[in-house]
Design a protein around this motif. Structure first.
Motif, mmCIF file in Angstrom:
data_model
loop_
_atom_site.group_PDB
_atom_site.id
_atom_site.type_symbol
_atom_site.label_atom_id
_atom_site.label_comp_id
_atom_site.label_asym_id
_atom_site.label_seq_id
_atom_site.Cartn_x
_atom_site.Cartn_y
_atom_site.Cartn_z
ATOM 1 N N ASP A 161 -3.171 11.451 -9.359
ATOM 2 C CA ASP A 161 -2.519 11.912 -8.141
ATOM 3 C C ASP A 161 -1.340 10.992 -7.828
ATOM 4 N N GLY A 162 -0.307 11.079 -8.649
ATOM 5 C CA GLY A 162 0.874 10.252 -8.426
ATOM 6 C C GLY A 162 0.648 8.807 -8.801
ATOM 7 N N PHE A 163 1.489 7.962 -8.262
ATOM 8 C CA PHE A 163 1.528 6.550 -8.576
ATOM 9 C C PHE A 163 0.438 5.818 -7.793
ATOM 10 N N PRO A 164 -0.310 4.917 -8.438
ATOM 11 C CA PRO A 164 -1.340 4.198 -7.688
ATOM 12 C C PRO A 164 -0.748 3.288 -6.621
ATOM 13 N N ARG A 165 -1.534 3.037 -5.591
ATOM 14 C CA ARG A 165 -1.157 2.105 -4.532
ATOM 15 C C ARG A 165 -1.901 0.794 -4.744
ATOM 16 N N PHE A 166 -1.277 -0.307 -4.278
ATOM 17 C CA PHE A 166 -1.860 -1.635 -4.489
ATOM 18 C C PHE A 166 -1.904 -2.498 -3.220
ATOM 19 N N LEU A 167 -0.914 -2.364 -2.344
ATOM 20 C CA LEU A 167 -0.750 -3.287 -1.225
ATOM 21 C C LEU A 167 -1.433 -2.787 0.045
ATOM 22 N N PRO A 168 -1.966 -3.691 0.876
ATOM 23 C CA PRO A 168 -2.359 -3.284 2.216
ATOM 24 C C PRO A 168 -1.136 -2.788 2.986
ATOM 25 N N TYR A 169 -1.360 -1.932 3.969
ATOM 26 C CA TYR A 169 -0.225 -1.337 4.691
ATOM 27 C C TYR A 169 0.627 -2.392 5.379
ATOM 28 N N ASP A 170 0.022 -3.480 5.855
ATOM 29 C CA ASP A 170 0.769 -4.477 6.624
ATOM 30 C C ASP A 170 1.412 -5.553 5.752
ATOM 31 N N VAL A 171 1.552 -5.300 4.462
ATOM 32 C CA VAL A 171 2.204 -6.245 3.550
ATOM 33 C C VAL A 171 3.524 -5.662 3.092
ATOM 34 N N PRO A 172 4.603 -6.473 3.161
ATOM 35 C CA PRO A 172 4.684 -7.791 3.799
ATOM 36 C C PRO A 172 4.735 -7.668 5.324
ATOM 37 N N GLU A 173 4.439 -8.767 6.005
ATOM 38 C CA GLU A 173 4.312 -8.719 7.455
ATOM 39 C C GLU A 173 5.600 -8.264 8.143
ATOM 40 N N HIS A 174 6.750 -8.662 7.587
ATOM 41 C CA HIS A 174 8.022 -8.312 8.238
ATOM 42 C C HIS A 174 8.525 -6.933 7.830
ATOM 43 N N ARG A 175 7.855 -6.268 6.847
ATOM 44 C CA ARG A 175 8.246 -4.905 6.446
ATOM 45 C C ARG A 175 6.992 -4.078 6.174
ATOM 46 N N PRO A 176 6.094 -3.911 7.176
ATOM 47 C CA PRO A 176 4.869 -3.133 6.935
ATOM 48 C C PRO A 176 5.207 -1.714 6.488
ATOM 49 N N GLY A 177 4.349 -1.176 5.631
ATOM 50 C CA GLY A 177 4.578 0.175 5.105
ATOM 51 C C GLY A 177 5.563 0.218 3.957
ATOM 52 N N LEU A 178 5.916 -0.949 3.415
ATOM 53 C CA LEU A 178 6.935 -1.016 2.355
ATOM 54 C C LEU A 178 6.561 -0.162 1.145
ATOM 55 N N GLU A 179 5.326 -0.272 0.699
ATOM 56 C CA GLU A 179 4.942 0.446 -0.521
ATOM 57 C C GLU A 179 5.063 1.958 -0.334
ATOM 58 N N GLU A 180 4.653 2.467 0.818
ATOM 59 C CA GLU A 180 4.756 3.904 1.054
ATOM 60 C C GLU A 180 6.208 4.359 1.089
ATOM 61 N N ARG A 181 7.076 3.538 1.677
ATOM 62 C CA ARG A 181 8.505 3.912 1.702
ATOM 63 C C ARG A 181 9.094 3.885 0.293
ATOM 64 N N ALA A 182 8.647 2.962 -0.530
ATOM 65 C CA ALA A 182 9.115 2.920 -1.917
ATOM 66 C C ALA A 182 8.693 4.171 -2.667
ATOM 67 N N HIS A 183 7.474 4.619 -2.418
ATOM 68 C CA HIS A 183 7.024 5.868 -3.040
ATOM 69 C C HIS A 183 7.848 7.050 -2.553
#
Length: 289
Positions: A161-183
């Motif tokens: 189902d697409g690309f796996p996720r790895f990071l908690p949502y609040d990582v990094p603290e100054h850019r929470p949600g970074l991984e989802e935005r990258a996807h």
């Protein structure tokens, strides 16, 4: 079709690779196989087979994650491993030699989007893991598999189902949600280059003359504490994601992602103990109608 250097870690394409792409992608495919070995084995054990297959074809085999899982599951089977990458096939042969199973493996270099496939025998089982969605003409490829299978043979399509996720949502603290935005930044790219990623293969299998006997979705959640390889897998995977997401990712997000990927940074992903591989795999098991 997209090129290998733009692919996600679990994906291997039936199209051409450069030697550099081969090496980089092979590393991720090997990490994927190591981290997800338990889940791959569970899929091979689940397959609704009427008897143990003696001849198996692994389509889009990459460096052999499925090939070796199937060799382990079916000790009397011989496998034809098919991929477009000579480099991946060479690595697969080297592994087979090291494991003492080279006499049970035949490798075939082929473009599975070609109108005519080489002679792949008459397999009892065809396995296609994270390869079918790369086909430019999936309907034609499915018909080719149907013609290939022995009477009563099984076709197993495994997709993530697409690309796996790895990071908690609040990582990094100054850019929470970074991984989802990258996807999200890769969505338009994948819509153009890999439109069948995430597709429901059931209707397409039926249209190609198969009867879908069973379907299963496996939820994957593996914490870094369980496997040291998870950290390396996460970093390599996010490096690949960066390559695809960069053109559409904001400057601040890109800088934050680069900091996570920088092995010299105190905030590097290599120093985190809260990584978790999160994804899903869906398997369709089908027979010739």
């Amino acid at each position: 079709m997209t090129h290998a250097h733009d692919h996600l870690p679990h994906e291997h394409t039936p199209h051409e690779h450069t030697p550099h792409d081969d090496r980089a992608q092979a590393e991720i495919l090997d990490l994927d196989a190591e981290v997800l070995a338990e889940h791959i084995a569970s899929i091979t054990a689940w397959l609704p087979l009427k008897s143990a297959p003696r001849q198996i074809v692994d389509l889009g085999c990459g460096t052999g994650a499925g090939t070796f899982a199937l060799l382990d599951r079916f000790p009397d089977a011989h496998i034809t491993a098919v991929d477009t990458s000579a480099g991946h096939l060479q690595l697969l042969r080297e592994k087979a030699c090291a494991q003492g199973v080279l006499d049970r493996v035949r490798t075939v270099q082929a473009d599975l989007d070609a109108a005519g496939w080489p002679d792949l025998g008459t397999p009892d089982l065809v396995w296609a893991s994270a390869s079918m969605h790369h086909m430019a003409h999936p309907e034609r490829a499915l018909r080719s598999v149907r013609e290939l299978l022995a009477p009563g043979g099984l076709f197993a399509v495994v997709e993530l189902d697409g690309f796996p996720r790895f990071l908690p949502y609040d990582v990094p603290e100054h850019r929470p949600g970074l991984e989802e935005r990258a996807h999200a930044a890769t969505n338009s790219f994948h819509a153009e280059h890999v439109p069948h990623r995430g597709a429901d293969w059931g209707p397409m299998l039926s249209a190609a003359g198969f009867t879908v006997e069973d379907e299963r979705t496996i939820t994957v959640r593996i914490e870094a504490a369980r496997s040291e390889a998870v950290t390396r897998y996460a970093r390599s995977s996010l490096q690949r994601l960066r390559g695809t997401a960069a053109p559409a990712l904001g400057t601040e997000d890109l800088a934050a992602l680069d900091e996570l990927l920088d092995a010299r940074s105190p905030h590097s992903i290599l120093h985190r103990d809260d990584l978790t591989v999160r994804t899903e795999r869906t398997v369709w098991a089908a027979r010739r109608a």
